[in-house]
Design an enzyme around this catalytic site. Structure first.
Site, PDB file in Angstrom:
ATOM      1  N   HIS A 199       5.381  -2.574   1.783  1.00  0.00           N
ATOM      2  CA  HIS A 199       4.989  -4.301   1.741  1.00  0.00           C
ATOM      3  C   HIS A 199       4.272  -4.838   2.871  1.00  0.00           C
ATOM      4  CE1 HIS A 199       5.676  -8.051  -0.267  1.00  0.00           C
ATOM      5  NE2 HIS A 199       5.873  -8.484   0.912  1.00  0.00           N
ATOM      6  N   HIS A 245      -3.561  -6.321  -1.583  1.00  0.00           N
ATOM      7  CA  HIS A 245      -4.027  -5.505  -2.480  1.00  0.00           C
ATOM      8  C   HIS A 245      -5.886  -5.546  -2.299  1.00  0.00           C
ATOM      9  CE1 HIS A 245      -2.953  -9.217  -4.206  1.00  0.00           C
ATOM     10  NE2 HIS A 245      -4.166  -9.383  -4.817  1.00  0.00           N
ATOM     11  N   ASP A 292      -6.403  -3.420 -12.638  1.00  0.00           N
ATOM     12  CA  ASP A 292      -5.791  -4.660 -13.102  1.00  0.00           C
ATOM     13  C   ASP A 292      -5.621  -5.179 -14.450  1.00  0.00           C
ATOM     14  OD1 ASP A 292      -6.371  -7.400 -10.847  1.00  0.00           O
ATOM     15  OD2 ASP A 292      -6.103  -7.863 -13.013  1.00  0.00           O
ATOM     16  N   HIS A 305       1.602  -9.293  -1.780  1.00  0.00           N
ATOM     17  CA  HIS A 305       1.754  -7.844  -1.330  1.00  0.00           C
ATOM     18  C   HIS A 305       0.186  -7.572  -1.192  1.00  0.00           C
ATOM     19  CE1 HIS A 305       3.455  -3.563  -1.876  1.00  0.00           C
ATOM     20  NE2 HIS A 305       2.342  -3.376  -1.606  1.00  0.00           N
ATOM     21  N   CYS A 347       9.231  -8.533  -5.099  1.00  0.00           N
ATOM     22  CA  CYS A 347       7.718  -8.359  -5.057  1.00  0.00           C
ATOM     23  C   CYS A 347       7.319  -7.675  -6.426  1.00  0.00           C
ATOM     24  CB  CYS A 347       7.153  -7.584  -3.764  1.00  0.00           C
ATOM     25  SG  CYS A 347       5.707  -7.187  -3.809  1.00  0.00           S
ATOM     26  N   CYS A 372       5.526  -4.109  -5.194  1.00  0.00           N
ATOM     27  CA  CYS A 372       6.608  -3.121  -4.927  1.00  0.00           C
ATOM     28  C   CYS A 372       7.337  -2.626  -5.899  1.00  0.00           C
ATOM     29  CB  CYS A 372       7.940  -3.756  -4.023  1.00  0.00           C
ATOM     30  SG  CYS A 372       7.055  -4.124  -2.005  1.00  0.00           S
ATOM     31  N   ASN A 429      -8.152 -11.175  -0.983  1.00  0.00           N
ATOM     32  CA  ASN A 429      -7.843 -12.538  -1.139  1.00  0.00           C
ATOM     33  C   ASN A 429      -6.805 -12.933  -0.336  1.00  0.00           C
ATOM     34  OD1 ASN A 429      -9.884 -13.300  -3.235  1.00  0.00           O
ATOM     35  ND2 ASN A 429      -8.411 -12.586  -4.752  1.00  0.00           N
ATOM     36  N   HIS A 466      -8.968  -5.495  -4.175  1.00  0.00           N
ATOM     37  CA  HIS A 466      -9.792  -5.614  -5.413  1.00  0.00           C
ATOM     38  C   HIS A 466     -11.047  -4.452  -5.424  1.00  0.00           C
ATOM     39  CE1 HIS A 466      -7.729  -9.034  -7.397  1.00  0.00           C
ATOM     40  NE2 HIS A 466      -7.546  -9.348  -5.953  1.00  0.00           N
ATOM     41  N   THR A 492      -2.415 -14.383  -5.566  1.00  0.00           N
ATOM     42  CA  THR A 492      -1.398 -14.695  -6.425  1.00  0.00           C
ATOM     43  C   THR A 492      -0.142 -13.792  -6.360  1.00  0.00           C
ATOM     44  OG1 THR A 492      -2.232 -13.701  -8.397  1.00  0.00           O
ATOM     45  CG2 THR A 492      -2.870 -15.963  -8.013  1.00  0.00           C
TER      46      THR A 492
END
Ligand code: 5GP
Ligand code: ZN
Length: 113
Positions: A45, A99, A29, A97, A3, A6, A86, A101, A94
């Site tokens: 994770h 996240h 990002d 794991h 990952c 990770c 997302n 934004h 995409t």
């Protein structure tokens, strides 16, 4: 460990960190979509929002509060900012794991594309 995020948590892959504590890490990002574009992730994770389970309320709350604190620290609390998770293909996830934004620094369209 395959990952990507990770590997950022472990330090195997470098990232431009803006915050870190025992549970979460936040970093810029690599392909920013706004003047401020930070990803806030749990160190543990969790693949998608569908995998957030019983007992994960605290970590999700920590992600949200961390994003708000970073927005405030960077001066965007009053002006405004957006937070987005997302989930899976149609939302454009995409990296599997979770996240959060954090986007700020320009007028953000609604509805999102
Ligand atoms: P998603 O499309 O899964 O919601 O968001 C994944 C985000 O991770 C994208 O905005 C993408 O630019 C970012 N990203 C992908 N690989 C890396 C990387 O190696 N480092 C950093 N800092 N961001 C990445
Ligand atoms: Zn992971």
């Amino acid at each position: 460990m395959s990952c990507l995020f990770c590997r950022i948590v472990s330090g195997e892959i470098p990232a431009s960190k803006v915050y870190e504590d025992a549970d979460v890490i936040a970093f810029n990002d690599i392909n920013p979509q706004a003047p401020l574009h930070v990803l806030v992730i749990p160190k543990r994770h969790i693949a998608t929002l569908n995998d957030v389970g019983d007992g994960d309320e605290a970590i999700v709350g920590t992600l949200v509060r961390t994003a708000a604190a970073i927005a405030s620290e960077k001066g965007f609390a009053e002006r405004g900012y957006r937070t987005v998770f997302n989930c899976n293909a149609e939302a454009g996830q995409t990296v599997f794991h979770i996240h959060l934004h954090l986007l700020a620094g320009r007028r953000l369209g609604w509805p999102p594309g």
